[in-house]
Design a protein around this motif. Structure first.
Motif, mmCIF file in Angstrom:
data_model
loop_
_atom_site.group_PDB
_atom_site.id
_atom_site.type_symbol
_atom_site.label_atom_id
_atom_site.label_comp_id
_atom_site.label_asym_id
_atom_site.label_seq_id
_atom_site.Cartn_x
_atom_site.Cartn_y
_atom_site.Cartn_z
ATOM 1 N N HIS A 288 0.834 -1.204 0.000
ATOM 2 C CA HIS A 288 0.000 0.000 0.000
ATOM 3 C C HIS A 288 0.871 1.257 0.000
ATOM 4 C CE1 HIS A 288 -3.089 2.886 1.116
ATOM 5 N NE2 HIS A 288 -3.971 1.954 0.765
ATOM 6 N N ALA B 47 0.539 3.957 1.352
ATOM 7 C CA ALA B 47 0.634 4.654 2.642
ATOM 8 C C ALA B 47 1.785 4.117 3.487
ATOM 9 C CB ALA B 47 -0.685 4.536 3.402
ATOM 10 N N ARG C 262 -3.136 -1.636 10.916
ATOM 11 C CA ARG C 262 -4.297 -1.722 11.807
ATOM 12 C C ARG C 262 -4.822 -0.330 12.170
ATOM 13 N NH1 ARG C 262 -2.042 -3.916 16.345
ATOM 14 N NH2 ARG C 262 -1.744 -1.764 16.988
ATOM 15 N N ASP C 263 -3.929 0.555 12.614
ATOM 16 C CA ASP C 263 -4.371 1.848 13.140
ATOM 17 C C ASP C 263 -4.902 2.777 12.058
ATOM 18 O OD1 ASP C 263 -3.574 0.851 15.530
ATOM 19 O OD2 ASP C 263 -1.660 1.934 15.580
ATOM 20 N N ALA C 264 -4.244 2.768 10.914
ATOM 21 C CA ALA C 264 -4.667 3.685 9.853
ATOM 22 C C ALA C 264 -5.827 3.101 9.054
ATOM 23 C CB ALA C 264 -3.492 3.999 8.929
ATOM 24 N N GLY C 265 -6.115 1.832 9.271
ATOM 25 C CA GLY C 265 -7.226 1.224 8.542
ATOM 26 C C GLY C 265 -6.895 0.973 7.088
ATOM 27 N N ILE C 266 -5.664 0.530 6.818
ATOM 28 C CA ILE C 266 -5.316 0.155 5.442
ATOM 29 C C ILE C 266 -6.153 -1.067 5.093
ATOM 30 C CG2 ILE C 266 -3.483 -0.832 3.993
ATOM 31 C CD1 ILE C 266 -1.506 0.988 5.403
ATOM 32 N N PRO C 267 -6.946 -0.963 4.017
ATOM 33 C CA PRO C 267 -7.908 -2.033 3.754
ATOM 34 C C PRO C 267 -7.245 -3.299 3.239
ATOM 35 C CG PRO C 267 -7.966 -0.435 1.989
ATOM 36 C CD PRO C 267 -7.028 0.106 3.020
ATOM 37 N N ARG D 170 -7.982 -5.503 0.709
ATOM 38 C CA ARG D 170 -8.729 -5.881 -0.491
ATOM 39 C C ARG D 170 -7.992 -5.424 -1.750
ATOM 40 N NH1 ARG D 170 -11.050 -0.805 -1.498
ATOM 41 N NH2 ARG D 170 -11.911 0.195 0.332
#
Lengths: 395, 115
Positions: free
Chosen positions: A107, A109, A154-159, A161
């Motif tokens: 990702h 990010a 986990r914290d940033a909510g990297i998806p 999918r």
């Protein structure tokens, strides 16, 4: 060891399925690790199970549920959900979730170095120690980098999918860049580092996985072809510790099978007619794989490459082709205009062109500048040899 | 759903003139409407200049207020938008729209609590 080999092959798939079910990379990774420990104990006694992937996933899932039960606070809901989802897997039909995992690991990010480490760890199944060693950083540093990465996911909510169609080209680009970084690191560091994991082979293995999962993405296939064609020359590139330039290589030492595979992918890419940087570089290497090299075709391909990815490094490589087609003096004019003086290859190429036009003293200086910028022993030996040569010739 | 703050950083200095600012404000209003329609809007507002800030500190047993921002820099937090979306990809997408409209970098920062 058999278990280790199978395990590494199935690691990505197992982690991917568990992340999907438990929604947490850390839980998934630890559970798969536990399953590996159990496999090491049991497989040599009971024999390798008929579906190793199914066995690993079933075992890891049980471990994950145990762990979540113990950590009741955050675990109960997830553990129960997983229990309801059913404990028995059809061991023959393990879903292939690896693509999601690959996109999560790569990702944008995440920092590029982190993407590389995470992909090798989770998808490739390499141990933290192996990755640390391959990138010459202390194991603790690498472990910390991986922990931070998992926390950020986990914290940033990297998806977890595959990206939407609209985002796909950019995101695939990020995945390819990660594999290419792994490959380049392996290529650069081959010499005298026999204890290091063969990153080139790892990158190709991951490239094959990606090609299997996205067989209709030309650049995915292009990168795989590029890596195969370059890797096929590995035994010819260095003989007895000496670096051998492409033009001087013995084609008998090339890996025919890899080369043919690479070439056939390049042909498939050509039929698609959707060229991109990796495909063009693969095509260049395909031309190189059939000596005598057709330099005009190489130059045409570099023209195409400069159009899609302009930049001094591509211009430098193009100049090498120009030297063959229009002569070293013309190429020298092109190289002298480039501003990449911190790049070892710039000086090496320039030195070679100066040598070929007979400006030996300047060539020696340029070889020395190149020498200062590389720590690779085979490259250094090669450059020292050239310095002796041009100094003897004088001029 | 997760909560994210989209922090907009802007250079310290003169505000752009109305003919530059007005179309931007109009677009920002539209994107807010879109967020509301998607039920993703939580809160959003621009800040006054840092010169309007006051910092409060404890000194010994006293609480002391001083004029000015906490840190001086070339950039300051110009405004925040809080959104409630599925995941980082969705948050990045909205942030991208804000960045395009304003031409400013946007920091996407997840909150610790769920939305």
């Amino acid at each position: 060891m058999e278990v280790e080999r199978v395990f590494r092959r199935e690691h990505g798939r197992a982690v991917a399925v568990l992340v999907r079910e438990f929604g947490d990379v850390d839980v998934a990774e630890e559970a798969v690790q536990d399953a590996f420990a159990e496999a090491v104990r049991r497989w040599p006694v009971d024999g390798t199970p008929p579906s190793p992937a199914g066995w690993i996933i079933t075992t890891a899932r049980r471990r994950a549920i145990d762990r979540l039960r113990r950590e009741a606070v955050r675990g109960r809901k997830q553990a129960e959900a997983a229990l309801v989802a059913g404990e028995a897997v059809d061991e023959g039909a393990v879903p292939d979730e690896r693509l999601r995992l690959i996109f999560t690991c790569c990702h944008p990010a995440l920092a590029p170095a982190t993407r590389v480490a995470l992909t090798l760890r989770l998808v490739g199944g390499l141990s933290t120690a192996e990755i640390a060693h391959a990138f010459l950083v202390p194991e603790a540093t690498m472990a910390q980098r991986l922990v931070r990465a998992k926390n950020k996911i986990r914290d940033a909510g990297i998806p977890y999918r595959v990206p939407r169609e609209a985002d796909l080209p950019g995101r695939v680009g990020s995945v390819l860049a990660v594999l290419y970084l792994v490959f380049s690191e392996g290529y650069r560091a081959r010499e005298g580092e026999l204890t290091r994991v063969d990153l080139c082979a790892e990158a190709i293995r991951l490239g094959r996985v990606l090609a299997e999962l996205m067989p209709d993405e030309p650049e995915v296939m292009g990168l795989l072809a590029l890596m195969l064609l370059v890797h096929a020359r590995r035994d010819a590139r260095e003989v007895g510790g000496e670096l051998v330039l492409l033009a001087d290589q013995d084609p008998g030492l090339w890996d025919r099978k890899l080369m043919e595979e690479g070439r056939s992918i390049v042909r498939r890419c050509l039929r698609w007619g959707r060229p991109g940087p990796y495909q063009i570089q693969a095509a260049i290497n395909a031309v190189h794989s059939e000596p005598p090299t057709d330099w005009r075709q190489i130059l045409a391909l570099y023209d195409q490459l400069s159009a899609v990815t302009p930049g001094p490094v591509v211009a430098l490589n193009r100049a090498v082709a120009v030297a063959e087609v229009e002569g070293p003096a013309v190429a020298l004019g092109l190289v002298d205009g480039l501003e990449i003086e911190r790049f070892y290859l710039f000086h090496a190429v320039r030195a070679d062109l100066l040598r070929r036009v007979g400006r030996n003293a300047e060539a020696a200086d340029a070889y020395r500048a190149a020498l200062d910028l590389t720590e690779n022993e085979a490259e250094r030996r090669f450059l020292r040899g050239r310095i002796r040569e041009v100094t003897r010739a004088g001029g | 759903m997760k909560l994210y703050a989209l922090n907009m950083f802007q250079p310290v200095g003169e505000r752009p003139p109305p003919e530059v600012l007005d179309p931007i404000m109009k677009e920002l209003f539209e994107i807010r409407r879109e967020l509301e329609m998607a039920e993703s809007w939580v809160f959003g507002a621009g800040f006054h200049e840092p010169s309007a800030s006051t910092v409060v500190r404890v000194r010994g047993s006293d609480v002391v207020a001083t004029d000015g921002p906490y840190t001086e820099g070339k950039e300051h937090l110009g405004g925040i938008t809080i959104i409630k979306v599925q995941d980082l990809d969705e948050a990045l997408e909205w942030a991208g729209q804000y960045a395009r409209i304003t031409g400013l970098p946007i920091e996407v920062r997840p909150f610790q609590s769920e939305g």
